[in-house]
Motif scaffolding. Sequence first.
Motif, PDB file in Angstrom:
ATOM      1  N   VAL A 373       0.834  -1.204   0.000  1.00  0.00           N
ATOM      2  CA  VAL A 373       0.000   0.000   0.000  1.00  0.00           C
ATOM      3  C   VAL A 373       0.867   1.251   0.000  1.00  0.00           C
ATOM      4  O   VAL A 373       0.589   2.220  -0.724  1.00  0.00           O
ATOM      5  CB  VAL A 373      -0.953   0.002   1.208  1.00  0.00           C
ATOM      6  N   ARG A 374       1.924   1.235   0.793  1.00  0.00           N
ATOM      7  CA  ARG A 374       2.803   2.409   0.850  1.00  0.00           C
ATOM      8  C   ARG A 374       3.408   2.710  -0.523  1.00  0.00           C
ATOM      9  O   ARG A 374       3.483   3.866  -0.944  1.00  0.00           O
ATOM     10  CB  ARG A 374       3.915   2.186   1.877  1.00  0.00           C
ATOM     11  N   MET A 375       3.817   1.665  -1.223  1.00  0.00           N
ATOM     12  CA  MET A 375       4.377   1.873  -2.559  1.00  0.00           C
ATOM     13  C   MET A 375       3.310   2.375  -3.527  1.00  0.00           C
ATOM     14  O   MET A 375       3.571   3.265  -4.343  1.00  0.00           O
ATOM     15  CB  MET A 375       4.991   0.580  -3.083  1.00  0.00           C
ATOM     16  N   LEU A 376       2.114   1.822  -3.445  1.00  0.00           N
ATOM     17  CA  LEU A 376       1.030   2.267  -4.331  1.00  0.00           C
ATOM     18  C   LEU A 376       0.713   3.742  -4.080  1.00  0.00           C
ATOM     19  O   LEU A 376       0.490   4.514  -5.025  1.00  0.00           O
ATOM     20  CB  LEU A 376      -0.218   1.419  -4.109  1.00  0.00           C
ATOM     21  N   VAL A 377       0.679   4.136  -2.823  1.00  0.00           N
ATOM     22  CA  VAL A 377       0.408   5.535  -2.485  1.00  0.00           C
ATOM     23  C   VAL A 377       1.494   6.442  -3.057  1.00  0.00           C
ATOM     24  O   VAL A 377       1.213   7.512  -3.616  1.00  0.00           O
ATOM     25  CB  VAL A 377       0.303   5.703  -0.954  1.00  0.00           C
ATOM     26  N   ASP A 378       2.745   6.025  -2.931  1.00  0.00           N
ATOM     27  CA  ASP A 378       3.859   6.845  -3.422  1.00  0.00           C
ATOM     28  C   ASP A 378       3.877   6.943  -4.941  1.00  0.00           C
ATOM     29  O   ASP A 378       4.287   7.961  -5.504  1.00  0.00           O
ATOM     30  CB  ASP A 378       5.196   6.272  -2.935  1.00  0.00           C
ATOM     31  N   LEU A 379       3.448   5.865  -5.603  1.00  0.00           N
ATOM     32  CA  LEU A 379       3.540   5.834  -7.063  1.00  0.00           C
ATOM     33  C   LEU A 379       2.368   6.540  -7.755  1.00  0.00           C
ATOM     34  O   LEU A 379       2.493   6.935  -8.925  1.00  0.00           O
ATOM     35  CB  LEU A 379       3.612   4.377  -7.538  1.00  0.00           C
ATOM     36  N   GLU A 380       1.254   6.662  -7.076  1.00  0.00           N
ATOM     37  CA  GLU A 380       0.077   7.266  -7.698  1.00  0.00           C
ATOM     38  C   GLU A 380       0.101   8.784  -7.531  1.00  0.00           C
ATOM     39  O   GLU A 380       0.048   9.297  -6.409  1.00  0.00           O
ATOM     40  CB  GLU A 380      -1.209   6.701  -7.082  1.00  0.00           C
ATOM     41  N   ARG A 381       0.158   9.518  -8.622  1.00  0.00           N
ATOM     42  CA  ARG A 381       0.127  10.983  -8.543  1.00  0.00           C
ATOM     43  C   ARG A 381      -1.236  11.458  -8.053  1.00  0.00           C
ATOM     44  O   ARG A 381      -1.333  12.363  -7.228  1.00  0.00           O
ATOM     45  CB  ARG A 381       0.431  11.587  -9.917  1.00  0.00           C
ATOM     46  N   ARG A 382      -2.272  10.861  -8.628  1.00  0.00           N
ATOM     47  CA  ARG A 382      -3.623  11.148  -8.163  1.00  0.00           C
ATOM     48  C   ARG A 382      -4.132   9.913  -7.437  1.00  0.00           C
ATOM     49  O   ARG A 382      -4.505   8.930  -8.065  1.00  0.00           O
ATOM     50  CB  ARG A 382      -4.537  11.486  -9.338  1.00  0.00           C
ATOM     51  N   ARG A 383      -4.136   9.993  -6.144  1.00  0.00           N
ATOM     52  CA  ARG A 383      -4.471   8.813  -5.354  1.00  0.00           C
ATOM     53  C   ARG A 383      -5.951   8.467  -5.521  1.00  0.00           C
ATOM     54  O   ARG A 383      -6.825   9.259  -5.165  1.00  0.00           O
ATOM     55  CB  ARG A 383      -4.169   9.066  -3.881  1.00  0.00           C
ATOM     56  N   PRO A 384      -6.259   7.274  -6.051  1.00  0.00           N
ATOM     57  CA  PRO A 384      -7.664   6.872  -6.196  1.00  0.00           C
ATOM     58  C   PRO A 384      -8.352   6.776  -4.833  1.00  0.00           C
ATOM     59  O   PRO A 384      -7.719   6.458  -3.827  1.00  0.00           O
ATOM     60  CB  PRO A 384      -7.571   5.500  -6.860  1.00  0.00           C
ATOM     61  N   LYS A 385      -9.649   7.056  -4.837  1.00  0.00           N
ATOM     62  CA  LYS A 385     -10.400   6.997  -3.594  1.00  0.00           C
ATOM     63  C   LYS A 385     -10.331   5.608  -2.974  1.00  0.00           C
ATOM     64  O   LYS A 385     -10.247   5.460  -1.744  1.00  0.00           O
ATOM     65  CB  LYS A 385     -11.856   7.383  -3.862  1.00  0.00           C
ATOM     66  N   ALA A 386     -10.341   4.587  -3.832  1.00  0.00           N
ATOM     67  CA  ALA A 386     -10.281   3.207  -3.326  1.00  0.00           C
ATOM     68  C   ALA A 386      -8.972   2.941  -2.598  1.00  0.00           C
ATOM     69  O   ALA A 386      -8.946   2.246  -1.574  1.00  0.00           O
ATOM     70  CB  ALA A 386     -10.452   2.222  -4.476  1.00  0.00           C
ATOM     71  N   LEU A 387      -7.880   3.511  -3.100  1.00  0.00           N
ATOM     72  CA  LEU A 387      -6.580   3.324  -2.455  1.00  0.00           C
ATOM     73  C   LEU A 387      -6.528   4.062  -1.124  1.00  0.00           C
ATOM     74  O   LEU A 387      -6.031   3.530  -0.127  1.00  0.00           O
ATOM     75  CB  LEU A 387      -5.457   3.801  -3.383  1.00  0.00           C
ATOM     76  N   SER A 388      -7.033   5.288  -1.103  1.00  0.00           N
ATOM     77  CA  SER A 388      -7.064   6.052   0.144  1.00  0.00           C
ATOM     78  C   SER A 388      -7.898   5.324   1.197  1.00  0.00           C
ATOM     79  O   SER A 388      -7.526   5.247   2.372  1.00  0.00           O
ATOM     80  CB  SER A 388      -7.643   7.452  -0.094  1.00  0.00           C
ATOM     81  N   GLY A 389      -9.027   4.794   0.749  1.00  0.00           N
ATOM     82  CA  GLY A 389      -9.887   4.068   1.668  1.00  0.00           C
ATOM     83  C   GLY A 389      -9.218   2.821   2.215  1.00  0.00           C
ATOM     84  O   GLY A 389      -9.347   2.505   3.405  1.00  0.00           O
ATOM     85  N   PHE A 390      -8.502   2.121   1.361  1.00  0.00           N
ATOM     86  CA  PHE A 390      -7.827   0.896   1.802  1.00  0.00           C
ATOM     87  C   PHE A 390      -6.713   1.237   2.789  1.00  0.00           C
ATOM     88  O   PHE A 390      -6.551   0.566   3.810  1.00  0.00           O
ATOM     89  CB  PHE A 390      -7.256   0.143   0.599  1.00  0.00           C
ATOM     90  N   ALA A 391      -5.945   2.301   2.490  1.00  0.00           N
ATOM     91  CA  ALA A 391      -4.870   2.713   3.395  1.00  0.00           C
ATOM     92  C   ALA A 391      -5.424   3.087   4.758  1.00  0.00           C
ATOM     93  O   ALA A 391      -4.855   2.745   5.805  1.00  0.00           O
ATOM     94  CB  ALA A 391      -4.097   3.881   2.777  1.00  0.00           C
ATOM     95  N   SER A 392      -6.561   3.773   4.755  1.00  0.00           N
ATOM     96  CA  SER A 392      -7.191   4.147   6.015  1.00  0.00           C
ATOM     97  C   SER A 392      -7.667   2.915   6.780  1.00  0.00           C
ATOM     98  O   SER A 392      -7.511   2.817   7.994  1.00  0.00           O
ATOM     99  CB  SER A 392      -8.366   5.094   5.728  1.00  0.00           C
ATOM    100  N   TRP A 393      -8.225   1.945   6.056  1.00  0.00           N
ATOM    101  CA  TRP A 393      -8.710   0.718   6.687  1.00  0.00           C
ATOM    102  C   TRP A 393      -7.563  -0.051   7.326  1.00  0.00           C
ATOM    103  O   TRP A 393      -7.692  -0.581   8.445  1.00  0.00           O
ATOM    104  CB  TRP A 393      -9.431  -0.145   5.657  1.00  0.00           C
ATOM    105  N   VAL A 394      -6.427  -0.108   6.645  1.00  0.00           N
ATOM    106  CA  VAL A 394      -5.264  -0.807   7.184  1.00  0.00           C
ATOM    107  C   VAL A 394      -4.744  -0.116   8.449  1.00  0.00           C
ATOM    108  O   VAL A 394      -4.175  -0.748   9.329  1.00  0.00           O
ATOM    109  CB  VAL A 394      -4.150  -0.900   6.105  1.00  0.00           C
ATOM    110  N   GLY A 395      -4.960   1.207   8.535  1.00  0.00           N
ATOM    111  CA  GLY A 395      -4.478   1.963   9.686  1.00  0.00           C
ATOM    112  C   GLY A 395      -3.252   2.793   9.403  1.00  0.00           C
ATOM    113  O   GLY A 395      -2.529   3.189  10.324  1.00  0.00           O
ATOM    114  N   MET A 396      -3.014   3.052   8.096  1.00  0.00           N
ATOM    115  CA  MET A 396      -1.856   3.856   7.720  1.00  0.00           C
ATOM    116  C   MET A 396      -2.269   5.318   7.658  1.00  0.00           C
ATOM    117  O   MET A 396      -3.356   5.647   7.200  1.00  0.00           O
ATOM    118  CB  MET A 396      -1.330   3.403   6.357  1.00  0.00           C
ATOM    119  N   PRO A 397      -1.393   6.240   8.135  1.00  0.00           N
ATOM    120  CA  PRO A 397      -1.731   7.660   8.090  1.00  0.00           C
ATOM    121  C   PRO A 397      -1.773   8.181   6.668  1.00  0.00           C
ATOM    122  O   PRO A 397      -1.086   7.677   5.800  1.00  0.00           O
ATOM    123  CB  PRO A 397      -0.597   8.304   8.897  1.00  0.00           C
TER     124      PRO A 397
END
Length: 397
Positions: A373-397
């Motif tokens: 997830v951390r790599m996906l967040v770093d690689l995406e210039r425009r973070r998809p809502k689904a990715l943000s939601g997943f990161a939040s669910w995992v507990g990542m800031p």
Amino acid sequence: MSDQRGSIGGRIASARKLRGLTQGQLAERVPCSKSLIAQVERGHKPATQALVAGVARALRVGVGELTGQPYGDESRRADRVHAAVPDIRRALLGWDLPDEEIRPRAFDALAADVERASALGRQARYGRLGEMLPGLLEELTAAVHGADHPERLYALLAEAYTGATAIAYTLGYFDLRSLAMERVDWAARASDDPLRIARTQWQRSTLFLANASYDKGGRLLARIRHELGEDVARMDAPTVSVYGAAHLRSAIFAARTPNAAGAWAHIGEAWECARLLGEDANHYGLEFGPSNVAIHEVAVAVELYDGAEAVRRAGLIRLPDTVAPVRLGHYYIDLARGFLYNGNRTKSLEALQTARRAAPQQTRNHPMVRETVRMLVDLERRRPKALSGFASWVGMP
């Protein structure tokens, strides 16, 4: 690029600097390339389980110091699992001190509860398993110490202790995992069941895997296979399962070395065992069969950092609905890494979401999920809502 201080790479950098080592010196100790250490520390490349284990050994720190486990979690539902840990620990510590006030139920009732606990483990429902285990362990402990012929009860206790190892592994309580493994070994030996003892030694090999002791772990697995015999055609189904599972674990050890030829050779041997077995089975909780061998093909490719091969082999797999959720969770977590290594970020996130549906507690607490997830967040210039939601669910800031 995101702040790396809370990442595995950031923790590796901090631990390395604390010991006064350069990236090159750490790379020599792992061993690996200096560029890999640099890329992981900067967040340009995801850390693998092999690298984490190798760095932990080289720096003489616990794996949890690098992964950040056990993770804090604000969700009450997820906290059910963590809340059970103290009671599980107390039950493990009292292995030779049965509660004299407990009057154990009959064997069949205890066996039914152990079967239910094993089913919860297969389903990766660790919250309910954690709530069930302490009382069951206490009752089984009283039962084995009060029985004239306790061998079958010891087999039940070994199986129940295995549930404790699963929770400890999933949450990252590495000291608890080692303690639980000692109890599994003790109870298995008292059961006088050679296959259960062999299965326990297979389980013990995970400790060598986590500590990057690949040579000793490989020797342990080779010894298991030797003691079971070399003529697989003459083995009964449970023995084939244990033998085949030892080859699957050996494949992961070889891939971590890395020894690609050796890893695929073990996969080939495991396929022979699966063909003899003819179907998926769950002897001694090993989930061995054609499905698990196929799942391990993807895992081996991921361990070898070969994303293209992982994706190719995954495309050939058609897993039946009967595959245990705990195995599906591992499979899709590995596949997400394979897609990431192969440059397909969309498919990587989809695989993580599938892992979440199959085994949410397992997925939420897996360090490679957070790394992906951390790599996906770093690689995406425009973070998809689904990715943000997943990161939040995992507990990542």
